[in-house]
Write an enzyme that holds these catalytic residues in place. Structure first.
Site, PDB file in Angstrom:
ATOM      1  N   ASP A 183       0.827  -1.211   0.000  1.00  0.00           N
ATOM      2  CA  ASP A 183       0.000   0.000   0.000  1.00  0.00           C
ATOM      3  C   ASP A 183       0.862   1.262   0.000  1.00  0.00           C
ATOM      4  O   ASP A 183       1.813   1.343   0.771  1.00  0.00           O
ATOM      5  CB  ASP A 183      -0.857   0.065   1.268  1.00  0.00           C
ATOM      6  CG  ASP A 183      -1.784  -1.120   1.457  1.00  0.00           C
ATOM      7  OD1 ASP A 183      -1.423  -2.247   1.077  1.00  0.00           O
ATOM      8  OD2 ASP A 183      -2.873  -0.910   2.002  1.00  0.00           O
ATOM      9  N   HIS A 239      -1.091   4.426  -0.708  1.00  0.00           N
ATOM     10  CA  HIS A 239      -2.194   5.274  -0.220  1.00  0.00           C
ATOM     11  C   HIS A 239      -1.957   6.774  -0.360  1.00  0.00           C
ATOM     12  O   HIS A 239      -2.109   7.532   0.594  1.00  0.00           O
ATOM     13  CB  HIS A 239      -2.501   4.931   1.243  1.00  0.00           C
ATOM     14  CG  HIS A 239      -3.431   3.765   1.397  1.00  0.00           C
ATOM     15  ND1 HIS A 239      -4.668   3.708   0.806  1.00  0.00           N
ATOM     16  CD2 HIS A 239      -3.272   2.594   2.075  1.00  0.00           C
ATOM     17  CE1 HIS A 239      -5.244   2.555   1.114  1.00  0.00           C
ATOM     18  NE2 HIS A 239      -4.423   1.856   1.876  1.00  0.00           N
ATOM     19  N   ASP A 259      -3.896  -0.702  -3.441  1.00  0.00           N
ATOM     20  CA  ASP A 259      -4.094   0.400  -2.487  1.00  0.00           C
ATOM     21  C   ASP A 259      -3.084   1.519  -2.692  1.00  0.00           C
ATOM     22  O   ASP A 259      -2.469   2.020  -1.753  1.00  0.00           O
ATOM     23  CB  ASP A 259      -4.041  -0.105  -1.042  1.00  0.00           C
ATOM     24  CG  ASP A 259      -5.364  -0.710  -0.589  1.00  0.00           C
ATOM     25  OD1 ASP A 259      -5.567  -0.814   0.641  1.00  0.00           O
ATOM     26  OD2 ASP A 259      -6.185  -1.069  -1.450  1.00  0.00           O
ATOM     27  N   ASP A 268      -6.323   6.737  -2.219  1.00  0.00           N
ATOM     28  CA  ASP A 268      -7.133   6.919  -1.002  1.00  0.00           C
ATOM     29  C   ASP A 268      -6.268   7.184   0.229  1.00  0.00           C
ATOM     30  O   ASP A 268      -5.096   6.824   0.272  1.00  0.00           O
ATOM     31  CB  ASP A 268      -8.039   5.711  -0.728  1.00  0.00           C
ATOM     32  CG  ASP A 268      -9.346   5.777  -1.521  1.00  0.00           C
ATOM     33  OD1 ASP A 268     -10.026   4.732  -1.621  1.00  0.00           O
ATOM     34  OD2 ASP A 268      -9.669   6.866  -2.055  1.00  0.00           O
ATOM     35  N   ARG A 269      -6.905   7.860   1.202  1.00  0.00           N
ATOM     36  CA  ARG A 269      -6.240   8.223   2.475  1.00  0.00           C
ATOM     37  C   ARG A 269      -5.263   9.370   2.284  1.00  0.00           C
ATOM     38  O   ARG A 269      -5.564  10.489   2.702  1.00  0.00           O
ATOM     39  CB  ARG A 269      -5.519   7.020   3.097  1.00  0.00           C
ATOM     40  CG  ARG A 269      -6.446   5.874   3.482  1.00  0.00           C
ATOM     41  CD  ARG A 269      -7.113   6.138   4.800  1.00  0.00           C
ATOM     42  NE  ARG A 269      -7.786   4.916   5.283  1.00  0.00           N
ATOM     43  CZ  ARG A 269      -8.622   4.921   6.309  1.00  0.00           C
ATOM     44  NH1 ARG A 269      -8.886   6.044   6.920  1.00  0.00           N
ATOM     45  NH2 ARG A 269      -9.199   3.812   6.697  1.00  0.00           N
ATOM     46  N   ASN A 316      -8.293  -3.306  -2.660  1.00  0.00           N
ATOM     47  CA  ASN A 316      -9.699  -3.012  -2.354  1.00  0.00           C
ATOM     48  C   ASN A 316      -9.987  -1.518  -2.410  1.00  0.00           C
ATOM     49  O   ASN A 316     -11.148  -1.093  -2.442  1.00  0.00           O
ATOM     50  CB  ASN A 316     -10.094  -3.590  -0.996  1.00  0.00           C
ATOM     51  CG  ASN A 316      -9.354  -2.924   0.145  1.00  0.00           C
ATOM     52  OD1 ASN A 316      -8.128  -2.925   0.167  1.00  0.00           O
ATOM     53  ND2 ASN A 316     -10.083  -2.349   1.073  1.00  0.00           N
ATOM     54  N   HIS A 317      -8.918  -0.685  -2.427  1.00  0.00           N
ATOM     55  CA  HIS A 317      -9.118   0.754  -2.586  1.00  0.00           C
ATOM     56  C   HIS A 317      -9.139   1.189  -4.038  1.00  0.00           C
ATOM     57  O   HIS A 317      -9.357   2.376  -4.311  1.00  0.00           O
ATOM     58  CB  HIS A 317      -8.074   1.549  -1.795  1.00  0.00           C
ATOM     59  CG  HIS A 317      -8.490   1.783  -0.375  1.00  0.00           C
ATOM     60  ND1 HIS A 317      -9.207   2.885   0.028  1.00  0.00           N
ATOM     61  CD2 HIS A 317      -8.326   1.017   0.723  1.00  0.00           C
ATOM     62  CE1 HIS A 317      -9.448   2.797   1.323  1.00  0.00           C
ATOM     63  NE2 HIS A 317      -8.927   1.678   1.770  1.00  0.00           N
ATOM     64  N   HIS A 366      -3.349  -8.489  -3.225  1.00  0.00           N
ATOM     65  CA  HIS A 366      -3.480  -7.433  -2.216  1.00  0.00           C
ATOM     66  C   HIS A 366      -3.968  -7.939  -0.867  1.00  0.00           C
ATOM     67  O   HIS A 366      -3.402  -7.650   0.168  1.00  0.00           O
ATOM     68  CB  HIS A 366      -4.414  -6.326  -2.722  1.00  0.00           C
ATOM     69  CG  HIS A 366      -4.605  -5.254  -1.718  1.00  0.00           C
ATOM     70  ND1 HIS A 366      -3.612  -4.353  -1.395  1.00  0.00           N
ATOM     71  CD2 HIS A 366      -5.654  -4.945  -0.903  1.00  0.00           C
ATOM     72  CE1 HIS A 366      -4.046  -3.532  -0.452  1.00  0.00           C
ATOM     73  NE2 HIS A 366      -5.282  -3.861  -0.134  1.00  0.00           N
ATOM     74  N   ARG A 411     -13.231  -6.609   9.397  1.00  0.00           N
ATOM     75  CA  ARG A 411     -13.622  -5.481   8.555  1.00  0.00           C
ATOM     76  C   ARG A 411     -15.083  -5.553   8.153  1.00  0.00           C
ATOM     77  O   ARG A 411     -15.591  -4.665   7.492  1.00  0.00           O
ATOM     78  CB  ARG A 411     -12.768  -5.428   7.289  1.00  0.00           C
ATOM     79  CG  ARG A 411     -11.270  -5.382   7.534  1.00  0.00           C
ATOM     80  CD  ARG A 411     -10.557  -5.675   6.232  1.00  0.00           C
ATOM     81  NE  ARG A 411      -9.124  -5.802   6.360  1.00  0.00           N
ATOM     82  CZ  ARG A 411      -8.263  -4.804   6.189  1.00  0.00           C
ATOM     83  NH1 ARG A 411      -8.714  -3.601   5.941  1.00  0.00           N
ATOM     84  NH2 ARG A 411      -6.966  -5.011   6.263  1.00  0.00           N
ATOM     85  N   HIS A 434      -2.366  -4.702   2.316  1.00  0.00           N
ATOM     86  CA  HIS A 434      -3.710  -4.546   2.895  1.00  0.00           C
ATOM     87  C   HIS A 434      -3.774  -4.217   4.380  1.00  0.00           C
ATOM     88  O   HIS A 434      -4.797  -3.699   4.868  1.00  0.00           O
ATOM     89  CB  HIS A 434      -4.508  -5.826   2.608  1.00  0.00           C
ATOM     90  CG  HIS A 434      -5.981  -5.743   2.822  1.00  0.00           C
ATOM     91  ND1 HIS A 434      -6.754  -4.657   2.474  1.00  0.00           N
ATOM     92  CD2 HIS A 434      -6.839  -6.653   3.348  1.00  0.00           C
ATOM     93  CE1 HIS A 434      -8.019  -4.894   2.793  1.00  0.00           C
ATOM     94  NE2 HIS A 434      -8.115  -6.098   3.325  1.00  0.00           N
TER      95      HIS A 434
HETATM   96  O1  8D4 Z   1      -7.840   2.536   4.306  1.00  0.00           O
HETATM   97  C1  8D4 Z   1      -7.267   1.568   4.778  1.00  0.00           C
HETATM   98  O2  8D4 Z   1      -6.537   1.599   5.738  1.00  0.00           O
HETATM   99  C2  8D4 Z   1      -7.518   0.276   4.156  1.00  0.00           C
HETATM  100  N1  8D4 Z   1      -6.630  -0.361   3.423  1.00  0.00           N
HETATM  101  N2  8D4 Z   1      -7.211  -1.476   3.001  1.00  0.00           N
HETATM  102  N3  8D4 Z   1      -8.465  -1.547   3.466  1.00  0.00           N
HETATM  103  C3  8D4 Z   1      -8.695  -0.447   4.186  1.00  0.00           C
HETATM  104  C4  8D4 Z   1      -9.983  -0.176   4.819  1.00  0.00           C
HETATM  105  C5  8D4 Z   1     -10.227   1.011   5.492  1.00  0.00           C
HETATM  106  C6  8D4 Z   1     -11.468   1.243   6.061  1.00  0.00           C
HETATM  107  C7  8D4 Z   1     -12.490   0.306   5.935  1.00  0.00           C
HETATM  108  C8  8D4 Z   1     -12.244  -0.866   5.262  1.00  0.00           C
HETATM  109  C9  8D4 Z   1     -11.005  -1.112   4.700  1.00  0.00           C
HETATM  110 MN    MN Z   2      -4.713  -0.198   2.434  1.00  0.00          MN
HETATM  111 MN    MN Z   3      -6.449  -2.819   1.342  1.00  0.00          MN
END
Ligand code: 8D4
Ligand code: MN
Ligand code: MN
Ligand code: MN
Length: 334
Positions: A76, A78, A105, A108-109, A137-138, A186, A236, A263
């Protein structure tokens, strides 16, 4: 896109024709460091080209590390662009003899998700056989709506940019097999012990654009390892957790040395679990500017030995994580 004009006043390197150049990448890298953007004509060109490139790749990409080449597997990132620059500074940038595989990933974030996505895509466009990207998944609409990438695309570029990225994310491969020994994906393994590499190869990812709440694609993007044998509920709310026996059986059944996944944050940036058969690598140090974790990456040479490297976060411009995240409620009411 071809007949879109780039104003004479545009001060960045131009893309002539359909080819990517290292010169363009070097200029774009500097522009992003200085908080500048690239022309939206090039955004469209890069994203549509890479969408087609990855669409045509198999759901499980299979690659070898040739003599004289080193592969680096990153987890990741991010949107933490300045930390990715630090990784390239320490470990060397992508080149003809330095392959990279980003294990999902990447957006995001962090608030430089468009910069990371465009940089990875530009390298993919320049060197399709030496640069690899797995879906995380992001790289999905549901997460991008809430965790910042959609808002960042709209803020820095426009809605069309997000739509094009979204389509490209649905086209990304779900796993990469390295030297027939390491399956890189991932999330992790499956609710069913009978899943083989062939099942992953045969998965038609183009039939299902978003992972949904069940099935192989969801599990590859969402599951996590657990210390206890067997399987357990996901923390999750999506997917499941799998134990060391599940990993052992999967590796034996498929002739693998280990599964390399991402992940999840790890304080050391990486962790070897399940007797070394399940490896987590995470490449976002000081995650979200909060967690005191290091980042890590894995170097793999032609001998397929794993070399774990760690690195630390570097200062970045004063923009908070999730700076462009739309208010989830507001965006869902639109
Ligand atoms: O954002 C993250 O930390 C993340 N990285 N992989 N999956 C997540 C995540 C974050 C919030 C809710 C579900 C998955
Ligand atoms: Mn992640
Ligand atoms: Mn992830
Ligand atoms: Mn940071």
């Amino acid at each position: 896109i071809e007949n879109m004009a780039v104003e004479p006043s545009y001060d960045g390197v131009r893309l002539e024709g359909k080819e990517m150049t290292q010169e363009f990448i070097d200029d774009m890298t500097e522009r992003f460091k200085n908080g500048k953007l690239i022309h939206k004509k090039y955004v469209y060109q890069i994203v549509t080209t890479v969408k087609q490139l990855v669409y045509d790749e198999p759901t499980m990409v299979e690659m070898e590390v040739p003599e004289g080449v080193q592969l680096t597997v990153c987890g990741d990132t991010h949107g933490q662009y300045f930390d990715l620059m630090e990784l390239f500074r320490l470990n060397g940038p992508p080149s003809d003899t330095h392959y990279y595989l980003f294990n999902g990933d990447f957006v995001d974030r962090g608030s430089w998700s468009t910069e990371i996505a465009l940089l990875l895509y530009a390298y993919k466009m320049l060197r399709p056989k030496g640069f690899f990207i797995n879906r995380g998944n992001h790289e999905t609409d549901d997460m991008n709506r809430v965790y910042g990438f959609e808002g960042e695309c709209k803020h820095k570029y426009n809605e069309r940019t997000f739509k094009l990225f979204s389509e490209s994310f649905s086209a990304l491969p779900l796993a990469t097999l390295v030297g027939g020994k390491y399956l890189v994906l991932h999330g992790g393994l499956f609710s069913d012990d009978n899943v083989t590499l062939d099942d992953i190869r045969k998965l038609d990812r183009h039939k299902q654009r978003q992972p949904g709440q069940s099935g192989l694609m969801m599990e590859m993007l969402w599951t996590d390892p657990q210390k206890e044998p067997g399987r357990g509920p996901s923390k999750r709310g999506v997917g499941l957790q799998f134990g060391p026996d599940v990993t052992k059986r999967f590796c034996e059944k498929n002739g693998l040395e280990a599964v390399i996944r991402s992940h999840e944050v790890r304080m050391d940036g990486y962790e070897q679990e399940h007797d070394g058969k399940c490896i987590t690598v995470f490449s976002a140090p000081k995650y979200c500017d909060m967690t005191e974790n290091r980042g890590a990456f894995i170097n793999i040479g032609p001998d397929y030995k794993l070399q774990f490297k760690q690195f630390d976060a570097v200062p970045h411009p004063n923009i908070q994580p999730m700076a462009y995240a739309q208010n989830a409620l507001r965006s869902s009411l639109m």
